[in-house]
Scaffold this motif. Structure first.
Motif, short mmCIF file in Angstrom:
data_model
loop_
_atom_site.label_atom_id
_atom_site.label_comp_id
_atom_site.label_asym_id
_atom_site.label_seq_id
_atom_site.Cartn_x
_atom_site.Cartn_y
_atom_site.Cartn_z
N SER A 44 8.37 -3.21 3.11
CA SER A 44 7.27 -2.33 2.70
C SER A 44 7.25 -2.06 1.20
O SER A 44 6.43 -1.28 0.72
N SER A 46 6.13 -3.80 -1.20
CA SER A 46 4.85 -4.13 -1.82
C SER A 46 3.84 -2.98 -1.67
O SER A 46 2.89 -2.88 -2.44
N ASN A 47 4.08 -2.09 -0.71
CA ASN A 47 3.21 -0.93 -0.51
C ASN A 47 3.58 0.24 -1.42
O ASN A 47 2.82 1.21 -1.50
N PHE A 48 4.74 0.18 -2.06
CA PHE A 48 5.16 1.25 -2.95
C PHE A 48 4.34 1.16 -4.24
O PHE A 48 4.44 0.21 -4.99
N LYS A 49 3.53 2.15 -4.45
CA LYS A 49 2.60 2.14 -5.59
C LYS A 49 3.08 3.00 -6.76
O LYS A 49 2.42 3.06 -7.78
N TRP A 57 10.46 7.83 -1.90
CA TRP A 57 9.95 6.79 -1.01
C TRP A 57 11.09 6.18 -0.19
O TRP A 57 10.96 5.99 1.02
#
Length: 159
Positions: A44, A46-49, A57
């Protein structure tokens, strides 16, 4: 991306160790859960913005993975939530070991989410951070923390 992930994990791996030690007892289970958390974090990442701190997170990923892991194992009747190990406690301090053992026994009675709150509280996270990590409202964090404190005091009085 892989380099950045490894760098951030290296800086924050204590979070994963804390969560793993809170939710599982046996060394092979700890290794499995650690790997599962790393896998979930990588999957996940790549979902950490960057809208929150990476540590916040990672706590969320680690807690959610650990709670899911424990629930799966409970269904199979194979899991016991942690009791305690005295790795960090001096052998000379028997009274302290006893107090910590009692505290762990009491904490072991809590739900997985309440255990997560205890860990985050001990790590001095703000209610806002706890809310974000666990996906509950800030006011719910406050209510739960107060109830946990009352429960711990009540249970400690039995010893």
């Amino acid at each position: 991306m892989e380099e950045k992930f490894m760098e951030l994990i290296g800086q924050n791996q204590k979070i994963i160790h804390k969560v793993v030690n809170l939710y599982v007892e046996k060394e092979p289970d700890k290794k499995d859960l650690f790997q599962e958390i790393l896998y979930q974090a990588w999957s996940s990442f790549s979902n950490f913005k960057g809208n929150s701190k990476f540590s916040t997170w990672l706590y969320r990923v680690a807690m959610n993975t650990a709670i899911t892991h424990v629930k799966k194992r409970k269904k199979n009747n194979n899991a016991r939530l942690f009791e305690t190990g005295y790795r960090y406690i001096s052998e000379e301090d028997e009274a302290r070991k006893r107090q910590i053992d009692i505290l762990y026994r009491i904490i072991n009675k809590l739900s997985p989410v309440d255990k997560a709150l205890v860990l985050l509280y001990i790590d001095n996270h703000s209610y806002e951070e706890m809310s974000e990590i666990l996906g509950i409202s800030v006011s719910n964090v406050g209510v739960k923390i107060n109830r946990i404190k009352q429960f711990l005091k009540k249970e400690a009085g039995k010893y």
